[in-house]
Enzyme design. Structure first.
Site, PDB file in Angstrom:
ATOM      1  N   SER A  21       0.969  -1.122  -0.139  1.00 35.79           N
ATOM      2  CA  SER A  21       0.127  -0.180   0.069  1.00 35.79           C
ATOM      3  C   SER A  21       0.735   1.050   0.236  1.00 35.79           C
ATOM      4  O   SER A  21       1.877   1.385   0.575  1.00 35.79           O
ATOM      5  CB  SER A  21      -0.854   0.009   1.143  1.00 35.79           C
ATOM      6  OG  SER A  21      -1.778   1.390   1.469  1.00 35.79           O
ATOM      7  N   ASN A  69       8.334   9.061   4.452  1.00 37.02           N
ATOM      8  CA  ASN A  69       7.349   9.975   3.895  1.00 37.02           C
ATOM      9  C   ASN A  69       6.321   9.920   4.900  1.00 37.02           C
ATOM     10  O   ASN A  69       6.366   9.558   6.170  1.00 37.02           O
ATOM     11  CB  ASN A  69       6.709   8.820   2.688  1.00 37.02           C
ATOM     12  CG  ASN A  69       5.574   7.652   3.365  1.00 37.02           C
ATOM     13  OD1 ASN A  69       4.662   8.497   3.561  1.00 37.02           O
ATOM     14  ND2 ASN A  69       6.017   6.836   3.905  1.00 37.02           N
ATOM     15  N   GLY A  72       0.239  11.458   4.291  1.00 34.76           N
ATOM     16  CA  GLY A  72      -0.909  11.958   5.004  1.00 34.76           C
ATOM     17  C   GLY A  72      -2.227  11.346   4.595  1.00 34.76           C
ATOM     18  O   GLY A  72      -3.100  11.934   4.375  1.00 34.76           O
ATOM     19  N   CYS A 128      -2.890   5.440  11.979  1.00 33.24           N
ATOM     20  CA  CYS A 128      -3.381   6.849  12.065  1.00 33.24           C
ATOM     21  C   CYS A 128      -3.820   7.299  13.426  1.00 33.24           C
ATOM     22  O   CYS A 128      -4.131   6.523  14.157  1.00 33.24           O
ATOM     23  CB  CYS A 128      -4.563   6.773  10.933  1.00 33.24           C
ATOM     24  SG  CYS A 128      -3.980   6.177   9.340  1.00 33.24           S
ATOM     25  N   ASN A 191       4.394  -2.035   9.099  1.00 33.57           N
ATOM     26  CA  ASN A 191       4.272  -0.716   8.608  1.00 33.57           C
ATOM     27  C   ASN A 191       5.435  -0.046   9.077  1.00 33.57           C
ATOM     28  O   ASN A 191       6.254  -0.435   9.357  1.00 33.57           O
ATOM     29  CB  ASN A 191       2.880  -0.090   9.234  1.00 33.57           C
ATOM     30  CG  ASN A 191       2.271   0.934   8.504  1.00 33.57           C
ATOM     31  OD1 ASN A 191       2.985   1.648   7.700  1.00 33.57           O
ATOM     32  ND2 ASN A 191       0.891   1.300   8.590  1.00 33.57           N
ATOM     33  N   GLY A 264       7.282  -2.840  -1.499  1.00 29.19           N
ATOM     34  CA  GLY A 264       6.927  -1.403  -1.233  1.00 29.19           C
ATOM     35  C   GLY A 264       7.909  -0.288  -1.953  1.00 29.19           C
ATOM     36  O   GLY A 264       7.725  -0.165  -3.291  1.00 29.19           O
TER      37      GLY A 264
END
Length: 303
Positions: A21, A69, A72, A128, A191, A264
């Site tokens: 993702s 990165n 957002g 998040c 992540n 990724g």
């Protein structure tokens, strides 16, 4: 050639290599470079209920063997995905993993309900900010992981639920178990780690958000250790990611217990990374006389 197909939660992938993702968009751009039908699957750009513009720029910074990165979650929203992007992906005969994020527990439930039965998996992005809990991320504490997983799972009657774990935590095994207890069908990790890059001439962080998510080849040893820990803490499938750049990396993650992997940042440095990684993985299996890739899963022998 070896049999590269794997089955995760009843879903068959032609090979275990999935686009991670945030690094592959919704597949259209990479499909201009190669036919993405050859990859195992795609985890979409993280989606929210409403479109988001994301963070101010600069959003990307380079480190040594890594990038940072802080995009957002810029995205067009889940309804746009369902109408415009999902039909394109369905033509490609690949596993479609919808990565989703919410500002509250209720939002996670709503977005999952919209996607139920339309995709092969829903992947919860739980790193998040939880605006209803003083800015705490959903994915930090086992209690919040279990709760958000339970809310999402209750909204999914057909589609399997994948929970993506943050590495910025006290205990990966405890958080993996919390996801399983909440009803996750499988988990994915890791992540990004949290990091910073500084412009020493300006004496300021390079990224406007000050800190960002660290990814790339440099984090692989950390990711590999966490995937091993998670795979031996739960009874559900684990999807591993973090710094994978070649076929040998895939083999390592699968030996550590991953049923499949996500690639990724490698896509940024080499747009053909995933097809090459699939080919390299097959070459290694052929060289070692392994007919089915599932034979190597969880075969690591500790010293």
């Amino acid at each position: 050639m070896s049999d590269l197909s794997v089955k995760v939660c009843g879903v068959t992938l032609k090979n275990p290599v999935i686009a991670a993702s945030g690094t592959f968009g919704f597949g259209r751009e990479y499909n201009e470079i190669y036919d993405i039908s050859q990859i195992g699957g795609i985890s979409t750009k993280g989606m929210t209920l409403q479109p988001r513009l994301g963070n101010p720029v600069p959003r990307i910074a380079e480190g040594k063997s890594v990038i940072l990165n802080a995009v957002g979650l810029q995205n067009p929203g889940v309804d746009h995905f369902i109408k415009y992007d999902l039909p394109f992906l369905k033509q490609k005969n690949i596993a479609i993993i919808a990565n989703v994020a919410g500002k509250s527990f209720d939002e996670y439930g709503e977005i999952c309900a919209k996607l139920d039965g339309l995709v092969d998996f829903v992947e919860l992005n739980i790193s998040c900010p939880n605006v209803k809990a003083g800015g705490m991320a959903f994915g930090i504490k086992p209690e919040s992981i279990e709760k958000v997983t339970r809310v999402a799972k209750s909204s999914l009657k057909i589609t399997p639920l994948m929970v993506k774990l943050s590495p910025n935590v006290e205990s990966i095994p405890a958080n993996a178990q919390a996801a399983q207890k909440g009803g996750a069908d499988c988990i994915s990790l890791i992540n990004t780690l949290t990091g910073m890059v500084i412009d020493i001439e300006k004496r300021r962080p390079v990224i406007a958000n000050n800190t960002g998510g660290v990814s790339g080849a440099g984090i692989k040893p950390i990711a590999l250790r966490m995937v091993y820990e998670a795979a031996h803490a739960v009874d559900i499938p684990v999807i591993g990611m973090g710094g994978i750049t070649c076929g040998k990396d895939v083999i390592e993650f699968m030996m550590a217990g991953a049923k499949a992997v996500q690639v990724g940042t490698a896509n940024f440095t080499n747009p053909n990374a995933i097809p090459e990684i699939i080919s390299q993985t097959n070459d290694w299996l052929d060289k070692h006389g392994i007919k089915n890739i599932n034979e190597i899963v969880d075969t690591l022998v500790l010293n």
